[in-house]
Motif scaffolding. Structure first.
Motif: not given
Length: 155
Positions: A59-63, A69-79, A89-95, A143-147
Motif C-alpha cells: 500500500s505504501e511507496p518505497m524509496t 535495505t529490504a533487498v540487503g544491498c549497497q546502492t550507488s548514489s541515486p541518480q 544495487c550491489s552485494g546480492t550476487g545479482e545485477k 519479501r517486497l510484494g509487487g508484480a
C-alpha cells in the motif's frame, strides 16, 4: 408514436442492464481475457500465483534506500530523472537497479518503455526493481510484494 417511444425505452433499459452487468463482473474479477487467472481466482487450485499483482501490491511507496535495505544491498548514489530516482544495487550476487517514482503514471511509462530492452521487473506502488533473473525476482517478490513484469514478445 407511443410504440416507438416504448421500444426505445426497452432498448435503452436492456443496454443499461448489460452495461451494469459488465461493470459488476469487471469489478468482481469475473472477466476471462488473455492472461486471466483460472477458476478460483488465482491460478492452479485457487492458490495465489507469485506474480498476481492484486494480491501482492504494497500500500505504501518505497524509496530507493528502503528498497536497498529490504533487498540487503549497497546502492550507488541515486541518480535523478524527471520523475524518478535510480540506483544500482550491489552485494546480492545479482545485477539489480532500484527505482522510486514521484507518480504512478511516470512509473508505468518507464516500465512500459524499459520492457522493450528485456529484463524482469518487480513493480510495486511507485517503486520498481529491475534485474535479469525471474527466479531471483520471485524471491524478492515474496519479501517486497509487487508484480512481476517482463517483455514476452522478443524473449
Amino acid at each position: 408514436m407511443w410504440c416507438a417511444q416504448t421500444s426505445e425505452r426497452v432498448w435503452r433499459g436492456r443496454v443499461l442492464a448489460a452495461l451494469v452487468t459488465a461493470a459488476v463482473l469487471a469489478v468482481a474479477g469475473c472477466g476471462a481475457g488473455p492472461g486471466a487467472p483460472e477458476a478460483g481466482g488465482h491460478g492452479h487450485g485457487g492458490q495465489p500465483r507469485p506474480d498476481d499483482a492484486a494480491n501482492t501490491m504494497p500500500s505504501e511507496p518505497m524509496t530507493v534506500e528502503a528498497l536497498a535495505t529490504a533487498v540487503g544491498c549497497q546502492t550507488s548514489s541515486p541518480q535523478h530523472g524527471s520523475d524518478f530516482r535510480q540506483a544500482n544495487c550491489s552485494g546480492t550476487g545479482e545485477k539489480l537497479v532500484l527505482l522510486d517514482f514521484d507518480t504512478a503514471k511516470g512509473q508505468r511509462e518507464w516500465v512500459d518503455m524499459s520492457k522493450a530492452y528485456g529484463g524482469v521487473y518487480l513493480v510495486g506502488n511507485r517503486w520498481t526493481v529491475s534485474g535479469n533473473s525471474r527466479d531471483y525476482m520471485l524471491a524478492l517478490q515474496a519479501r517486497l510484494g509487487g508484480a512481476i513484469e517482463q517483455d514476452t514478445h522478443g524473449s
